[in-house]
Write a protein that holds these residues in place. Structure first.
Motif, PDB file in Angstrom:
ATOM      1  N   ILE A 361      37.899  45.072  51.135  1.00 26.19           N
ATOM      2  CA  ILE A 361      38.329  43.940  50.596  1.00 26.19           C
ATOM      3  C   ILE A 361      37.462  42.845  51.482  1.00 26.19           C
ATOM      4  CG2 ILE A 361      40.330  42.268  50.380  1.00 26.19           C
ATOM      5  CD1 ILE A 361      42.127  45.096  50.115  1.00 26.19           C
ATOM      6  N   ASP A 371      42.583  35.066  49.033  1.00 19.91           N
ATOM      7  CA  ASP A 371      42.224  36.430  48.700  1.00 19.91           C
ATOM      8  C   ASP A 371      43.270  37.472  49.607  1.00 19.91           C
ATOM      9  OD1 ASP A 371      40.268  36.211  46.531  1.00 19.91           O
ATOM     10  OD2 ASP A 371      38.903  35.904  48.266  1.00 19.91           O
ATOM     11  N   VAL A 375      46.447  39.927  49.014  1.00 17.82           N
ATOM     12  CA  VAL A 375      46.430  41.206  49.453  1.00 17.82           C
ATOM     13  C   VAL A 375      47.615  41.474  50.450  1.00 17.82           C
ATOM     14  CG1 VAL A 375      45.313  42.745  50.638  1.00 17.82           C
ATOM     15  CG2 VAL A 375      44.034  41.680  49.220  1.00 17.82           C
ATOM     16  N   ILE A 392      39.428  45.223  55.739  1.00 17.94           N
ATOM     17  CA  ILE A 392      39.970  43.913  55.287  1.00 17.94           C
ATOM     18  C   ILE A 392      38.890  43.170  56.230  1.00 17.94           C
ATOM     19  CG2 ILE A 392      41.494  42.248  54.857  1.00 17.94           C
ATOM     20  CD1 ILE A 392      43.443  44.261  54.497  1.00 17.94           C
ATOM     21  N   THR A 444      35.783  44.703  46.695  1.00 20.23           N
ATOM     22  CA  THR A 444      36.014  43.301  46.119  1.00 20.23           C
ATOM     23  C   THR A 444      34.498  42.547  45.966  1.00 20.23           C
ATOM     24  OG1 THR A 444      36.678  42.359  47.985  1.00 20.23           O
ATOM     25  CG2 THR A 444      38.220  43.326  46.716  1.00 20.23           C
ATOM     26  N   PRO A 464      40.782  41.993  44.448  1.00 23.24           N
ATOM     27  CA  PRO A 464      41.640  42.263  45.413  1.00 23.24           C
ATOM     28  C   PRO A 464      42.970  43.095  45.360  1.00 23.24           C
ATOM     29  CG  PRO A 464      40.734  40.000  45.531  1.00 23.24           C
ATOM     30  CD  PRO A 464      40.627  40.536  44.332  1.00 23.24           C
ATOM     31  N   ALA A 468      43.771  46.495  46.553  1.00 19.91           N
ATOM     32  CA  ALA A 468      45.144  46.674  47.463  1.00 19.91           C
ATOM     33  C   ALA A 468      45.788  47.776  47.030  1.00 19.91           C
ATOM     34  CB  ALA A 468      45.771  45.583  47.684  1.00 19.91           C
TER      35      ALA A 468
END
Length: 490
Positions: A361, A371, A375, A392, A444, A464, A468
């Protein structure tokens, strides 16, 4: 950084008496320094973004010719592609990455360009920091030696990627030789389904017109669905214009745009702000504007999207099946079969329930605070699936710090996912964050080319929210089934 970094050096149109003009034409015409029939226009560039990958050869070219950077205050530099996303206070481990970042530092010092390098509070992905700092504004022209410069078009600007020789050209002259592209309008109207958002919209459009459907065009996105998006959603849309072969994409500015820019670090202030807003409000395509192509889509037809192949045009709704090779254009069947083989997929496969190994992500497509909030909202109270590696990565130091202030990092940590430091990360295999060979990554980011995220890695592009959902289930699922009844747009 100087206040005039994106100051226009050309006279701007009033917006009156230009019947039939598209938004693109209004901005382009305002920036043409010279135009002769049969030759490319000389186009003035308001702001030139540079990073460590495509600038070294350009700087070398200037040195060999004994030239300075013509307008260094209109050049914005940052390090993003090669930076690690752990321990950024330490020397970069990878030799080539370290060399490129160090070279950018030396070049910027020599040529008088301010650098937002590692450790700087404004450091981040080039297409994230421009908007969040108020450098990106309506009515301007932006270029960078990076194809996803089209992101900045979300503000009602002309923004596109250029090659290294063109990077040198802009450094030396603040201008660029450029032929005017054709104009396309893509309209999306209607209400999005629960769990469907900007990333799904653009993946859907590309799946419908193909990865080459926009070749030769500059795209204006319009329609009430597009207008309903936040600026961050609009940036996601424009970011992937290049993935349909377009030169770039843009969206006419409105109150959403103006409210986003207002008060940012390098946004105009006082009387200059009032003058800027008055001009921005003239930036729209006239009702009788003529486009070379117009396409329309219904928002209701879009479901959460995933890609199954090796270009962004190979996308399907998450409940749909991989198309059969015999149904593909005969001239593309060989490459199509090769793509499926690379991805370990077959005709008529479903991706629902498919086990995945990694989730990424981040990237200039989906690494902004909105975003990360989305998430975090989904992950709250959940744990990542065992055996799945989840990265992330915020798009900038500013995003990282905002996420920490809001406690998003704690939500991620409770789910078993640490928040990393900003950079391009696993969008592309140019730093330490690579996906191992043969592994599946729900990403993403914007490209799923062979080896894009690491040699022989397999990339599935998604929003996203879909990413997730894959992080907590360890497989590809329809995120709509995991969302509460109230609407949650992805």
């Amino acid at each position: 950084m100087a206040e005039n970094i994106v100051e226009n050096k050309v006279s701007l149109p009033t917006g009156e008496g230009r019947g039939g003009a598209t938004l693109f034409d209004k901005i382009w015409d305002a920036h043409v320094v010279s135009s002769k029939e049969g030759f490319p226009d000389i186009l003035y560039i308001d702001t030139h973004f540079i990073h460590e990958v495509t600038s070294p050869q350009a700087f070398d070219g200037l040195r060999k010719r004994g030239l300075p950077v013509f307008r260094p205050k209109q050049t914005v530099a940052t390090a993003d592609h090669n930076v690690p996303t752990w321990d950024q206070h330490l020397p970069i481990k990878e030799e080539l990455s370290r060399y490129q970042v160090d070279m950018l530092t030396r070049n910027c010092a020599e040529f008088g360009i301010e650098l937002y390098g590692l450790g700087h509070p404004y450091q981040g992905i080039v297409h994230v920091i421009g908007p969040e700092l108020g450098i990106t504004r309506p009515g301007c022209t932006y270029v960078c030696g990076d194809s996803h410069t089209s992101t900045h078009g979300a503000f009602g600007a002309i923004a596109f990627g250029i090659g290294t020789s063109q990077v040198e050209q802009v450094m030396a002259t603040q201008c660029l030789l450029q032929s005017r592209p054709k104009r396309m309008k893509i309209e999306v109207n209607g209400k999005l389904q629960k769990g469907v958002g900007a990333k799904d919209i653009i993946l859907y459009i590309i799946s419908q017109i193909s990865a080459a459907g926009g070749t030769g065009y500059f795209v204006e996105y319009a329609g009430d669905t597009i207008r309903s998006l936040s600026m961050e959603g609009r940036m996601t849309i424009c970011n992937m214009s290049i993935e349909m072969g377009a030169r770039g994409g843009l969206i006419a500015p409105d109150e959403t745009t103006i409210n986003y820019v207002k008060g940012r670090e390098f946004a105009p202030k006082g009387e200059e702000w009032d003058k800027a807003v008055a001009y921005w409000q003239t930036l729209y395509s006239d009702e009788d504007a003529v486009f070379d192509s117009v396409l329309s889509f219904k928002a209701e037809d879009i479901e959460p999207m995933v890609t199954y192949g090796t270009n962004p045009g190979m996308g399907i709704g998450v409940t749909q099946h991989v198309p059969n090779t015999v149904d593909v254009d005969p001239t593309e069947q060989t490459s199509y079969a090769k793509a499926l083989n690379y991805m370990g997929l077959h005709d008529n496969d479903t991706l629902l329930g498919k086990a995945i190994d990694y989730v990424f992500i981040g990237s200039c497509t989906n690494s902004r605070i909105e975003d990360l909030r989305q998430v975090a909202q989904f992950l709250k109270g959940k744990k990542k699936a065992e055996g799945v590696e989840v990265w992330i990565v915020p798009g900038s130091k500013q995003v990282q710090e905002q996420a920490i202030r809001e406690g998003l990092d704690q939500v991620f940590a409770a789910a078993g996912i640490p928040l990393r430091e900003p950079g391009c990360s696993a969008c592309l295999g140019m730093n330490e964050d690579k996906i191992p060979a043969g592994k599946y990554c729900v990403s993403t980011s914007n490209r799923n080319f062979e080896g894009r995220q690491g040699p022989n890695s397999r990339t599935i592009l998604a929003s996203p929210l879909t990413a997730a959902a894959a992080a907590v289930t360890g497989r590809i699922v329809d995120v709509r089934e995991l969302l509460p009844e109230e609407e949650l747009v992805g």
